[in-house]
Design a protein around this motif. Sequence first.
Motif, PDB file in Angstrom:
ATOM      1  N   PHE A 173       6.183   8.466 -15.315  1.00 24.54           N
ATOM      2  CA  PHE A 173       5.744   6.982 -15.663  1.00 24.54           C
ATOM      3  C   PHE A 173       7.005   6.116 -15.038  1.00 24.54           C
ATOM      4  N   LEU A 174       7.986   6.494 -15.277  1.00 22.39           N
ATOM      5  CA  LEU A 174       9.117   5.409 -14.887  1.00 22.39           C
ATOM      6  C   LEU A 174       9.054   5.332 -13.180  1.00 22.39           C
ATOM      7  N   TYR A 175       8.829   6.557 -12.646  1.00 22.57           N
ATOM      8  CA  TYR A 175       8.601   6.316 -11.110  1.00 22.57           C
ATOM      9  C   TYR A 175       7.536   5.518 -10.618  1.00 22.57           C
ATOM     10  N   ILE A 176       6.199   5.946 -11.332  1.00 22.65           N
ATOM     11  CA  ILE A 176       5.184   5.043 -10.941  1.00 22.65           C
ATOM     12  C   ILE A 176       5.405   3.438 -11.289  1.00 22.65           C
TER      13      ILE A 176
ATOM     14  N   LEU B  34       0.763  -1.282   0.106  1.00 26.24           N
ATOM     15  CA  LEU B  34      -0.105   0.063  -0.069  1.00 26.24           C
ATOM     16  C   LEU B  34       0.812   1.395   0.057  1.00 26.24           C
ATOM     17  N   ARG B  35       1.927   1.150   0.847  1.00 27.14           N
ATOM     18  CA  ARG B  35       2.796   2.251   0.613  1.00 27.14           C
ATOM     19  C   ARG B  35       3.280   2.722  -0.617  1.00 27.14           C
ATOM     20  N   HIS B  36       3.702   1.706  -1.432  1.00 29.59           N
ATOM     21  CA  HIS B  36       4.380   2.061  -2.853  1.00 29.59           C
ATOM     22  C   HIS B  36       3.247   2.582  -3.713  1.00 29.59           C
ATOM     23  N   LEU B  37       1.901   2.039  -3.531  1.00 31.17           N
ATOM     24  CA  LEU B  37       0.675   2.345  -4.371  1.00 31.17           C
ATOM     25  C   LEU B  37       0.386   3.837  -3.831  1.00 31.17           C
ATOM     26  N   VAL B  38       0.602   4.380  -2.802  1.00 27.84           N
ATOM     27  CA  VAL B  38       0.591   5.749  -2.572  1.00 27.84           C
ATOM     28  C   VAL B  38       1.476   6.592  -3.153  1.00 27.84           C
ATOM     29  N   LEU B  39       2.698   6.120  -3.094  1.00 19.19           N
ATOM     30  CA  LEU B  39       3.818   6.692  -3.709  1.00 19.19           C
ATOM     31  C   LEU B  39       3.664   6.902  -5.100  1.00 19.19           C
ATOM     32  N   ALA B  40       3.304   5.887  -5.854  1.00 22.56           N
ATOM     33  CA  ALA B  40       2.812   6.034  -7.051  1.00 22.56           C
ATOM     34  C   ALA B  40       1.736   6.896  -7.564  1.00 22.56           C
ATOM     35  N   ALA B  41       0.709   6.748  -6.741  1.00 22.55           N
ATOM     36  CA  ALA B  41      -0.515   7.665  -7.085  1.00 22.55           C
ATOM     37  C   ALA B  41      -0.227   9.296  -6.634  1.00 22.55           C
ATOM     38  N   ASN B  42       0.687   9.666  -5.767  1.00 19.42           N
ATOM     39  CA  ASN B  42       1.113  11.010  -5.695  1.00 19.42           C
ATOM     40  C   ASN B  42       1.836  11.663  -6.694  1.00 19.42           C
ATOM     41  N   LYS B  43       2.542  10.690  -7.583  1.00 14.09           N
ATOM     42  CA  LYS B  43       3.508  11.234  -8.390  1.00 14.09           C
ATOM     43  C   LYS B  43       2.489  11.641  -9.685  1.00 14.09           C
ATOM     44  N   ILE B  44       1.165  10.832  -9.682  1.00 10.23           N
ATOM     45  CA  ILE B  44       0.070  11.172 -10.602  1.00 10.23           C
ATOM     46  C   ILE B  44      -0.006  12.784 -10.713  1.00 10.23           C
ATOM     47  N   ASP B  45       0.112  13.487  -9.651  1.00  7.75           N
ATOM     48  CA  ASP B  45      -0.321  14.849  -9.605  1.00  7.75           C
ATOM     49  C   ASP B  45       0.537  15.670 -10.760  1.00  7.75           C
ATOM     50  N   ASN B  46       1.599  15.480 -10.637  1.00  8.41           N
ATOM     51  CA  ASN B  46       2.456  16.076 -11.581  1.00  8.41           C
ATOM     52  C   ASN B  46       2.091  15.943 -13.101  1.00  8.41           C
ATOM     53  N   VAL B  47       1.858  14.673 -13.215  1.00  5.80           N
ATOM     54  CA  VAL B  47       1.161  14.445 -14.677  1.00  5.80           C
ATOM     55  C   VAL B  47      -0.056  15.086 -15.080  1.00  5.80           C
ATOM     56  N   PHE B  48      -0.917  15.054 -14.086  1.00  7.05           N
ATOM     57  CA  PHE B  48      -2.326  16.111 -14.230  1.00  7.05           C
ATOM     58  C   PHE B  48      -1.960  17.411 -14.117  1.00  7.05           C
ATOM     59  N   MET B  49      -1.336  17.783 -13.613  1.00  7.31           N
ATOM     60  CA  MET B  49      -0.921  19.204 -13.509  1.00  7.31           C
ATOM     61  C   MET B  49      -0.464  19.868 -15.064  1.00  7.31           C
ATOM     62  N   LYS B  50       0.535  19.150 -15.615  1.00 10.57           N
ATOM     63  CA  LYS B  50       0.979  19.615 -16.795  1.00 10.57           C
ATOM     64  C   LYS B  50      -0.391  19.285 -17.716  1.00 10.57           C
ATOM     65  N   GLN B  51      -0.990  18.272 -17.730  1.00 10.11           N
ATOM     66  CA  GLN B  51      -2.155  18.217 -18.648  1.00 10.11           C
ATOM     67  C   GLN B  51      -3.186  19.274 -18.551  1.00 10.11           C
ATOM     68  N   ASP B  52      -3.395  19.778 -17.386  1.00 11.57           N
ATOM     69  CA  ASP B  52      -4.289  20.568 -17.025  1.00 11.57           C
ATOM     70  C   ASP B  52      -4.065  22.140 -17.314  1.00 11.57           C
ATOM     71  N   ASN B  53      -2.714  22.589 -17.147  1.00 10.61           N
ATOM     72  CA  ASN B  53      -2.297  23.843 -17.312  1.00 10.61           C
ATOM     73  C   ASN B  53      -0.809  23.900 -17.644  1.00 10.61           C
TER      74      ASN B  53
END
Length: 581
Positions: free
Chosen positions: A179-182, A46-65
């Motif tokens: 994506f590599l980190y995730i 679960l810890r590693h799944l949370v770390l993966a999910a947190n990195k998604i924020d950077n992806v989304f923020m680039k997509q958003d603006n």
Amino acid sequence: MTNFELNLSTEELIKRTSKDCLIPKIMLEADSVEYNNLAQGDKDALRHLVLAANKIDNVFMKQDNSANLEFKTYLEAETQKGNKNAEMTLKLFNAQIGMVATDSEANKIYLAKNFKDLDGKGFYPADLTKGEFHKILISMLEEKETEAVKNILSQRTMVIRDGKRLKAIDYTEYFKEEFLYIAQNLEIASTLSTDKDFNEYLKLQAKALKENDPMLDAYADKKWAELQDTPLEFTISREQYADELTGSVLENPRLNKMLKEANIIPISKDSIGARVGIVNKAGTAKLLAIKNYMPQLAENMPYKEEYEQNISIGNDNQTMVDVDIVTLRGDEGTYRGGITLAQNLPNNDKLSLTIGGGRRNVYHRQIRTNNSAQAIEKRKKRLDATLRKEFHKFYNPEADHWFTIGHENVHSLGPKSGTEALGKYKNIIEENKADMGSLALLNIMEKLGLYSQEEVKQILVTYAADNFLKAKPTLSQAHRVRTVMQSKYFLDKKAISLDENGLININLEKMIPTAKQMLSEIIRVQLSQDFNKGEKYVLDNFIWTKEMEIISKKLKEIDKSLNGVLKTPLADKLSGKQTNP
């Protein structure tokens, strides 16, 4: 470096970050029973799944603006200097995961001056207008650059300028670092989790993030949609509600004709999100009661003989889980006036459905559950101000969950493909279909023993009472636009009305027949695969009536909330992040 200037005044920031306006939604606590009951391997995973999910924020923020990440860095630096306005702005930025959002009263919130919301979000160059976009694509098609145009109009590419042309870059290349980190964290989690099937899915998802091959996404989606009895939940979601530029090509007759001749189907860009949770066995068991009846529900959909559905007799392609949420990140966690109660994925545009993959419903327990004394009191005030007294006995917050179950299941019913032709109206019409199917099939579900007559009344009354909004939304808010369309339709059919005191009156006998009629009309629009018919249907029904205005004024007086913020104590502990107060 960009010179940013904060847009909101001190007074506005104080208001919007107050406890009355910025409402917290608390996910699983750090010492929750659900977490403590997990096997040690699942806790470690679960810890590693949370770390993966947190990195998604950077992806989304680039997509958003394209300016999101730089603006966030600016806010963090200014906050460290003691700038209180920057600190409050950062609080709003983190809640909505971006510098531009829409609140619950349909107000556009711009956290920085001179940065507007864009049709193409961050998927396309910020200075690219719709007219120039169409002109460039026409020119590229005339030059026989068919494959390049197809990639530009793909759901999984970011688009940049390339001289006088545009160039598409696949997500796996553009977001290679993230994506590599995730992927690395998913691979580690797959060695720790106790569930073999879940581990296989994590490995497939990790591989899909590292290689530019859409079929790898399909294999991962197919495996994910089969998961039923796993202790943990992890999803990388890909949905298309944000991008309004790609679908605009259907509005240009010349370009649309050229695309059809080139056999190019434009598909709006996927916004990336992540969900991490612990599967709730008791809640899931209740959901599965409906699973065996899905083929029978499919048989009761309008015009069923004219299309293929995801669900049919002999087709068991649907899994369902109730999940205690650890965290929602990226597109999943953008609290912009509201947040989703559940999801049915993959969507019809995804390749996994072409290789025999099914769909999966995931329900968010922490988002729907709020039985605090404050919430109960606010609910009572709202009902007293908006709903006739004789219907109060039928209002049941749990019925909203039952309605949502129907909504998500109906996403698996109706036309399986072809709705891309509806362009920017596709999502509005699909969400409308899911709502109306949930109501239209209630009498069937009652006959099947899934709901009692009393529970059917509770669903109908709760739906009618909750379907009025605080303000008229914009056309870009698909989920809210369909709410206005339904309210107008039910008002027109006299299934819902307002009495002389401005209270909602419900004709229970007319509710299901009205839903059936609207559902039939929606399916017919989807089957038409005609952009103009889709546009006409939406605009004919997307009308803010005097009844809606009366209720909206009452709602604004009672409910001062404008936005919300997710609190994720367990996720923060697992990732080593300090929990915000």
